[in-house]
Design an enzyme around this catalytic site. Sequence first.
Site, mmCIF file in Angstrom:
data_model
loop_
_atom_site.group_PDB
_atom_site.id
_atom_site.type_symbol
_atom_site.label_atom_id
_atom_site.label_comp_id
_atom_site.label_asym_id
_atom_site.label_seq_id
_atom_site.Cartn_x
_atom_site.Cartn_y
_atom_site.Cartn_z
ATOM 1 N NE ARG A 1 -2.393 -1.392 3.500
ATOM 2 C CZ ARG A 1 -1.805 -0.671 4.428
ATOM 3 N NH1 ARG A 1 -1.814 0.658 4.353
ATOM 4 N NH2 ARG A 1 -1.229 -1.239 5.456
ATOM 5 C CE1 TYR B 1 0.235 -5.806 -1.848
ATOM 6 C CE2 TYR B 1 -0.937 -3.882 -1.009
ATOM 7 C CZ TYR B 1 -0.370 -5.127 -0.796
ATOM 8 O OH TYR B 1 -0.410 -5.691 0.448
ATOM 9 N N GLY B 2 -3.033 -5.289 -4.226
ATOM 10 C CA GLY B 2 -4.323 -5.527 -3.572
ATOM 11 C C GLY B 2 -4.879 -4.356 -2.778
ATOM 12 N N GLY B 3 -4.110 -3.895 -1.782
ATOM 13 C CA GLY B 3 -4.610 -2.845 -0.897
ATOM 14 C C GLY B 3 -4.856 -1.520 -1.605
ATOM 15 C CE LYS C 1 -6.405 -3.613 4.257
ATOM 16 N NZ LYS C 1 -6.570 -4.056 5.648
ATOM 17 C CG HIS D 1 -7.283 -2.999 9.962
ATOM 18 N ND1 HIS D 1 -5.955 -2.662 10.133
ATOM 19 C CD2 HIS D 1 -7.302 -3.952 9.003
ATOM 20 C CE1 HIS D 1 -5.216 -3.392 9.318
ATOM 21 N NE2 HIS D 1 -5.991 -4.173 8.629
ATOM 22 C CB SER E 1 -1.071 -3.957 7.672
ATOM 23 O OG SER E 1 -2.235 -3.205 7.418
ATOM 24 C CB CYS F 1 0.426 -6.672 13.728
ATOM 25 S SG CYS F 1 1.610 -5.364 13.370
ATOM 26 C CB THR G 1 -4.246 -13.782 8.476
ATOM 27 O OG1 THR G 1 -4.692 -12.637 7.746
ATOM 28 C CG2 THR G 1 -4.607 -15.042 7.712
ATOM 29 C CG ASP H 1 -7.745 -7.061 6.606
ATOM 30 O OD1 ASP H 1 -6.815 -6.852 7.402
ATOM 31 O OD2 ASP H 1 -7.958 -6.332 5.619
ATOM 32 C CG ASN I 1 3.014 -6.739 1.809
ATOM 33 O OD1 ASN I 1 2.396 -7.275 2.726
ATOM 34 N ND2 ASN I 1 2.441 -5.871 0.980
ATOM 35 C CB SER I 2 5.010 -12.530 -1.081
ATOM 36 O OG SER I 2 5.550 -13.208 0.035
ATOM 37 N NE ARG I 3 -0.168 -8.757 2.178
ATOM 38 C CZ ARG I 3 -0.759 -8.359 3.304
ATOM 39 N NH1 ARG I 3 -1.876 -8.926 3.714
ATOM 40 N NH2 ARG I 3 -0.234 -7.400 4.042
ATOM 41 C CG PHE J 1 2.514 -18.612 15.575
ATOM 42 C CD1 PHE J 1 1.961 -17.951 14.486
ATOM 43 C CD2 PHE J 1 3.875 -18.397 15.858
ATOM 44 C CE1 PHE J 1 2.740 -17.116 13.673
ATOM 45 C CE2 PHE J 1 4.656 -17.573 15.050
ATOM 46 C CZ PHE J 1 4.077 -16.944 13.966
ATOM 47 C CD GLU K 1 1.754 -22.935 23.458
ATOM 48 O OE1 GLU K 1 0.778 -22.779 24.227
ATOM 49 O OE2 GLU K 1 2.300 -24.044 23.272
ATOM 50 C CG ASN K 2 -0.726 -15.878 20.276
ATOM 51 O OD1 ASN K 2 0.201 -15.754 21.095
ATOM 52 N ND2 ASN K 2 -0.601 -15.532 19.007
HETATM 53 P P1 GDP Z 1 -2.083 -9.650 9.472
HETATM 54 O O1 GDP Z 1 -1.497 -8.952 8.314
HETATM 55 O O2 GDP Z 1 -2.411 -8.744 10.606
HETATM 56 O O3 GDP Z 1 -3.219 -10.535 9.086
HETATM 57 O O4 GDP Z 1 -0.916 -10.589 10.060
HETATM 58 P P2 GDP Z 1 -0.571 -12.132 9.746
HETATM 59 O O5 GDP Z 1 -1.406 -13.036 10.582
HETATM 60 O O6 GDP Z 1 -0.568 -12.374 8.289
HETATM 61 O O7 GDP Z 1 0.900 -12.191 10.316
HETATM 62 C C1 GDP Z 1 1.899 -11.300 9.838
HETATM 63 C C2 GDP Z 1 3.245 -11.850 10.210
HETATM 64 O O8 GDP Z 1 3.360 -11.947 11.632
HETATM 65 C C3 GDP Z 1 3.505 -13.252 9.657
HETATM 66 O O9 GDP Z 1 4.839 -13.343 9.241
HETATM 67 C C4 GDP Z 1 3.232 -14.134 10.843
HETATM 68 O O10 GDP Z 1 3.963 -15.343 10.772
HETATM 69 C C5 GDP Z 1 3.676 -13.279 12.024
HETATM 70 N N1 GDP Z 1 2.922 -13.608 13.252
HETATM 71 C C6 GDP Z 1 1.585 -13.773 13.376
HETATM 72 N N2 GDP Z 1 1.241 -14.124 14.635
HETATM 73 C C7 GDP Z 1 2.390 -14.171 15.343
HETATM 74 C C8 GDP Z 1 2.706 -14.490 16.713
HETATM 75 O O11 GDP Z 1 1.839 -14.797 17.531
HETATM 76 N N3 GDP Z 1 4.016 -14.415 17.067
HETATM 77 C C9 GDP Z 1 5.007 -14.086 16.173
HETATM 78 N N4 GDP Z 1 6.253 -14.037 16.604
HETATM 79 N N5 GDP Z 1 4.752 -13.794 14.880
HETATM 80 C C10 GDP Z 1 3.468 -13.839 14.463
HETATM 81 P P1 PGA Z 2 -3.355 -7.258 6.494
HETATM 82 O O1 PGA Z 2 -4.152 -6.739 5.210
HETATM 83 O O2 PGA Z 2 -3.928 -6.414 7.605
HETATM 84 O O3 PGA Z 2 -3.741 -8.687 6.529
HETATM 85 O O4 PGA Z 2 -1.884 -7.037 6.354
HETATM 86 C C1 PGA Z 2 -3.652 -5.961 4.225
HETATM 87 C C2 PGA Z 2 -3.308 -4.559 4.689
HETATM 88 O O5 PGA Z 2 -3.724 -4.159 5.799
HETATM 89 O O6 PGA Z 2 -2.658 -3.880 3.904
HETATM 90 MN MN MN Z 3 -5.441 -5.247 6.803
HETATM 91 MN MN MN Z 4 -4.139 -10.639 7.211
#
Ligand code: GDP
Ligand code: PGA
Ligand code: MN
Ligand code: MN
Length: 605
Positions: A81, A220-222, A229, A249, A271, A273, A276, A296, A386-388, A515, A517-518
């Site tokens: 983005r 790009y998607g976003g 978005k 979000h 994003s 963090c 997913t 999301d 940021n590959s998807r 992961f 353990e959360n």
């Molecule tokens: P989103 O963009 O908010 O949906 O985030 P994702 O679930 O796609 O995760 C983004 C990145 O953070 C990926 O590389 C994940 O492997 C990593 N990640 C997600 N959850 C955790 C976690 O609980 N601990 C750690 N260390 N990394 C995480």
């Molecule tokens: P993300 O979605 O939150 O899964 O990274 C795409 C973005 O927010 O750009």
């Molecule tokens: Mn997002």
């Molecule tokens: Mn995501």
Amino acid sequence: MTATATLTRHAPDNADSRVVDWVDSIAELTQPDRIVWCDGSAAERQRLLDEAVAAGTLIRLNPEKRPNSYLARSNPSDVARVESRTFICSEREDDAGPTNNWAAPAEMRVTLTGLFRGAMRGRTMYVMPFSMGPVGSPLARLGVQVTDSPYVVLSTGTMTRMGADALAQIGPRTEWVPAVHSVGAPLQPGDADVAWPCNETKYIVHYPETREIWSYGSAYGGNAILAKKAFALRIASKIGEQEGWLAAHMLLLKVTNPSGRAFHVAAGFPSACGKTNFAMLKPSMPGWTVETIGDDIAWMAPGPDGRLRAINPEAGFFGVAPGTGHSTNPTAIATVQSDTIFTNVALTDDGDVWWEGLTEETPSHLVDWLGRDWTPDSEAPAAHPNSRFTVSADLCPSIADTWDDPAGVPIDAVIFGGRRATNVPLVAQARSWEHGVYIGATLASERTAAAEGTLGELRRDPFAMLPFSGTHMADHWQHWLTVGERLGRSGQAPLIFQVNWFRRGEDGRFLWPGFSENSRALAWMTERIEGRADAVDSPFGLVPVDGAIDYAAAGVSREDWDALFAIEPEALSAEADDTDVFLARMGAKVPAAVMRQHAEFRARL
Ligand code: GDP
Ligand code: PGA
Ligand code: MN
Ligand code: MN
């Protein structure tokens, strides 16, 4: 009759005349060679896939390894983005607020008209009617996007309910959001096309009052799947403020405890963090299950029963590939087994995909996301950070059977989180809705590859909405306070929590395994809802008492556990100073409740 007018006669018979007139006017401006109205059928999708393979935009993956799946490699400059090119063009600058780029709508319209004039020459303009949310749901909304990118059509087809059913919903009095997208790469007769057309000049523009979206120069998607978005967050946050609901979000999940009681949770992390991953969580604790509703975006409205009800307005996942592996997110791995479009991951020698974190062993040879030979000795990662992957929600094995319930699901807890190496504890409960809004408002996170910018830099990302708010951020906070008051009157406001999976030790390693353990933090939150778990007060709110979370079972030492909740007065007071600066920058609209909570945070240090 102009050539364009002839082409628009291909509109379906039932198309609302306002939609047809609008499509006509955009065609007049952008001058495409052809216009195709998308019906969203499987046959149409297959035709587009085949054409994209023939054009070199998609590489068909080995069907024995990854059936019906494709790899796209973007232009190397079009990978995330572009927040610096994203504009909220409200009539008054103050309605966009200090966190958004703003330009006067009249001026922006002149700029965009210049850019879009003839922008689709030599290309096909696709017309995509779509529904955000289950077609016909009282919480769903309609839109129509035109685009000259087949990749964007394929992506939108996965991410939304796109096609004839959505078009049939649009009558003379239906509200629908018009969205115009062009890659900004017109072709002259005889020009050869490139695999990923785009333009160095980029504009992602929103007019909140008239509820219009214009996007130029990126596929790009976003930046280009405007339903996501641009509509479901930026325009929807404005509509929600006017109508009394929340566009967030946030992922949505359903967690069921060993006695069979289910809870619904909405969680907002910036994003890349962990949304997913959290939405697809496989609990490490026996007897617990987590089901996915969204990963999301959540639209949430107080329902007839006084509870906050949420839908996932999307129909698919646009997930971060790197870090997604069998040990971290087996559910996502199962989801992308087939029928997936991957963007900017690496290609294996046997025609499958690979990215950092997919397997423990690194293949000895790959073709990287730039199309170059790659070996483990190569310096750069094989997949772009940021590959998807883009895949349908109904292919997800953990999808809840209520995920597309038109009435939505009742929310029991709202969570905020970010990437914080320091200061923020693993989990804490807000003392009140007002305290929760303060936590959301002052949320900070280290920057990721999901947008242009310096990786790792700490920045404020209030409500994880910094790049996605279509309004003044402080108005967004006030809106959450108002909705909370309304829910509170019926005694049914969700509890609010904060989490941080990313705190690091002095040696730089993550203190918490994350992961699966959360689930331990999630379980504690549900026990708080039930009134079964004890907590103690801290500057961040209520944190688990000793013994409330079995950290040893997660493989965490006592020392690391304590460090996950450690309070460092100096660092916290520096953070409070930074919050002063941040709140001052937000200006006079900051609600008194947020200022009050900030004073209280200081007093508790
Ligand atoms: P989103 O963009 O908010 O949906 O985030 P994702 O679930 O796609 O995760 C983004 C990145 O953070 C990926 O590389 C994940 O492997 C990593 N990640 C997600 N959850 C955790 C976690 O609980 N601990 C750690 N260390 N990394 C995480
Ligand atoms: P993300 O979605 O939150 O899964 O990274 C795409 C973005 O927010 O750009
Ligand atoms: Mn997002
Ligand atoms: Mn995501």
